[in-house]
Design an enzyme around this catalytic site. Structure first.
Site, mmCIF file in Angstrom:
data_model
loop_
_atom_site.group_PDB
_atom_site.id
_atom_site.type_symbol
_atom_site.label_atom_id
_atom_site.label_comp_id
_atom_site.label_asym_id
_atom_site.label_seq_id
_atom_site.Cartn_x
_atom_site.Cartn_y
_atom_site.Cartn_z
ATOM 1 C CG ASP A 296 39.509 66.988 61.986
ATOM 2 O OD1 ASP A 296 39.582 68.224 62.052
ATOM 3 O OD2 ASP A 296 39.237 66.378 60.933
ATOM 4 C CE LYS B 106 39.877 69.068 58.913
ATOM 5 N NZ LYS B 106 39.038 67.919 58.649
ATOM 6 C CE LYS C 5 36.033 62.675 55.309
ATOM 7 N NZ LYS C 5 35.252 62.549 56.567
ATOM 8 C CB VAL D 185 42.635 61.547 64.619
ATOM 9 C CG1 VAL D 185 43.510 61.112 65.769
ATOM 10 C CG2 VAL D 185 41.498 62.433 65.136
ATOM 11 C CB THR D 186 42.168 59.156 60.955
ATOM 12 O OG1 THR D 186 41.601 59.418 59.659
ATOM 13 C CG2 THR D 186 41.040 58.945 61.951
ATOM 14 C CB CYS E 233 41.251 64.930 58.499
ATOM 15 S SG CYS E 233 39.502 64.715 58.060
ATOM 16 C CD GLN F 171 58.020 59.254 44.495
ATOM 17 O OE1 GLN F 171 58.178 59.584 43.324
ATOM 18 N NE2 GLN F 171 56.832 59.107 45.062
HETATM 19 C C1 C5J Z 1 39.144 62.636 59.918
HETATM 20 C C2 C5J Z 1 37.524 61.080 59.069
HETATM 21 N N1 C5J Z 1 39.246 63.666 60.742
HETATM 22 N N2 C5J Z 1 38.294 60.010 59.269
HETATM 23 N N3 C5J Z 1 37.913 62.320 59.469
HETATM 24 O O1 C5J Z 1 40.118 61.978 59.593
HETATM 25 O O2 C5J Z 1 36.446 60.938 58.531
#
Ligand code: C5J
Length: 221
Positions: free
Chosen positions: A24, A130, A133, A158-159, A163, A203
């Site tokens: 993204d 997509k 997320k 990101v982020t 996602c 872990q």
């Molecule tokens: C992504 C969002 N790509 N933060 N989307 O992380 O909504």
């Protein structure tokens, strides 16, 4: 196998079966006037990783290794956007599908949904829209990766805690070996990024491994 210094212990990368995942890197998250900014976020935090993401893309291209780019976006009629997603964020400003400075937010084909030029896909690279997320939710990603024999995934984009983390967890559950690139991912919230790195590597690497671009570059050169 190539051994990459990583947390919680070295990651063994299979050069024949490894793909880079770029999550993204879209104008809607990275630029002013997009979806991320409409939610009140400071997009400059995300802009800081653009050179590192461009560098890892260049590294994979130089190696001839596959690259998968994702875009979080919806059909123009929003038929793939559940109301629970569209209506989330009471009082946060514009919503998915509303018109902002770069067209309709998170809608396929709109200027804001495009990947930023510095990270733009080349012909032949995988590009997936997509609606969720996570990159496996209502997409062909799993089939595309299996078709190419890919077993190892290197995560950027990101982020970090939304996602990227969701996609990495989905991948881990599907049996992929997952490596998170700490300097090629970013969050609007520094604490959330740090928390993700700790959570996925805790872990004994319960979700996967984490490393940085310097360690990966020196291992694969
Ligand atoms: C992504 C969002 N790509 N933060 N989307 O992380 O909504």
């Amino acid at each position: 196998m190539i051994e990459v210094a990583a947390e919680p212990y070295p990651f063994k990368l299979d050069p024949e079966r490894t793909a880079l995942v770029v999550i993204d890197m879209q104008r809607d998250f990275v630029e002013h006037g997009g979806f991320g900014a409409a939610l009140g976020n400071d997009v400059t935090r995300l802009q800081a990783i653009i050179p590192a993401v461009a560098e890892i893309i260049a590294l994979f291209r130089a190696k001839g290794w596959p690259i998968l780019h994702t875009r979080e976006c919806h059909r123009p009629d929003l038929s793939d956007c559940p109301p629970s997603k569209r209506l989330r964020g009471e009082g946060a400003g514009l919503r998915i599908g509303d018109t902002g400075a770069m067209g309709r937010l998170l809608v396929r084909g709109e200027p804001g949904a495009a990947i930023i030029p510095e990270c733009a896909p080349l012909d032949g690279e995988m590009v997936v829209d997509k609606p969720g997320k996570g990159m496996f939710c209502n997409t062909d990603v799993e089939a595309m990766l299996h078709e190419r024999g890919i077993t190892h995934l290197v995560f950027t984009g990101v982020t970090t805690e939304v996602c990227v983390q969701t996609s990495m967890r989905e991948a881990n559950d599907r049996g992929f070996e997952c490596l998170l690139m700490t300097d090629c991912t970013e969050s609007y919230f520094a604490a959330y990024k740090a928390a993700v790195i700790s959570m996925v590597t805790a872990q004994g690497g319960i979700v996967g491994w984490a490393t940085d671009l310097a360690a990966l570059s020196s291992a694969v050169k």
